[in-house]
Design a protein around this motif. Structure first.
Motif, PDB file in Angstrom:
ATOM      1  N   THR A  99       0.939  -1.264   0.295  1.00  0.00           N
ATOM      2  CA  THR A  99      -0.214   0.474  -0.581  1.00  0.00           C
ATOM      3  C   THR A  99       0.994   1.215  -0.363  1.00  0.00           C
ATOM      4  OG1 THR A  99      -1.555  -1.192   1.594  1.00  0.00           O
ATOM      5  CG2 THR A  99      -2.074   1.378   1.047  1.00  0.00           C
ATOM      6  N   THR A 115       0.804   5.406  -0.304  1.00  0.00           N
ATOM      7  CA  THR A 115       0.211   6.621   0.556  1.00  0.00           C
ATOM      8  C   THR A 115       1.072   8.040   0.391  1.00  0.00           C
ATOM      9  OG1 THR A 115       1.350   6.653   2.919  1.00  0.00           O
ATOM     10  CG2 THR A 115      -1.237   5.749   2.422  1.00  0.00           C
ATOM     11  N   ASN A 157      -6.918  15.992  -1.043  1.00  0.00           N
ATOM     12  CA  ASN A 157      -6.726  13.782  -1.338  1.00  0.00           C
ATOM     13  C   ASN A 157      -6.554  13.663  -2.583  1.00  0.00           C
ATOM     14  OD1 ASN A 157      -7.020  11.587   0.675  1.00  0.00           O
ATOM     15  ND2 ASN A 157      -8.460  10.506  -0.522  1.00  0.00           N
ATOM     16  N   THR A 164      -5.194   6.606  -1.497  1.00  0.00           N
ATOM     17  CA  THR A 164      -4.093   4.821  -1.217  1.00  0.00           C
ATOM     18  C   THR A 164      -4.046   4.923  -2.487  1.00  0.00           C
ATOM     19  OG1 THR A 164      -4.326   5.717   0.927  1.00  0.00           O
ATOM     20  CG2 THR A 164      -3.241   3.790  -0.212  1.00  0.00           C
ATOM     21  N   LYS A 165      -2.821   4.317  -3.513  1.00  0.00           N
ATOM     22  CA  LYS A 165      -3.015   2.847  -3.863  1.00  0.00           C
ATOM     23  C   LYS A 165      -2.062   1.467  -3.286  1.00  0.00           C
ATOM     24  CE  LYS A 165      -2.475   5.793  -8.292  1.00  0.00           C
ATOM     25  NZ  LYS A 165      -3.376   5.314  -9.315  1.00  0.00           N
ATOM     26  N   THR A 166      -2.822   0.235  -4.014  1.00  0.00           N
ATOM     27  CA  THR A 166      -2.434  -0.799  -4.016  1.00  0.00           C
ATOM     28  C   THR A 166      -1.542  -1.177  -4.797  1.00  0.00           C
ATOM     29  OG1 THR A 166      -4.453  -0.811  -2.037  1.00  0.00           O
ATOM     30  CG2 THR A 166      -3.163  -3.133  -2.265  1.00  0.00           C
TER      31      THR A 166
END
Length: 62
Positions: free
Chosen positions: A9, A11, A19, A22-24
């Motif tokens: 993950t 952030t 904002n 977040t990337k996974t």
């Protein structure tokens, strides 16, 4: 030996801008650069590795 998770993950801190989601991603894969944050009265100039904004990320366009 350590086993890494399959997914990581990532952030982003926008320092008061809007904002940045977040990337996974799969660990060890390239991260696609997210949309630039926006903050009224400011111009986005880059991404940094540290809070002091002295170590810039070097991004490669693919």
């Amino acid at each position: 030996m350590w086993d890494l998770p399959n997914n990581c993950t990532v952030t982003f801190e926008s320092n008061g801008g809007n904002n940045v989601p977040t990337k996974t991603i799969e660990c060890r894969n390239l991260l696609i650069e997210p949309t630039n944050p926006m903050k009224e009265g400011y111009i986005f100039v880059g991404r940094y590795k540290n809070e002091e904004l002295t170590e810039a990320w070097i991004l490669i366009k693919v």
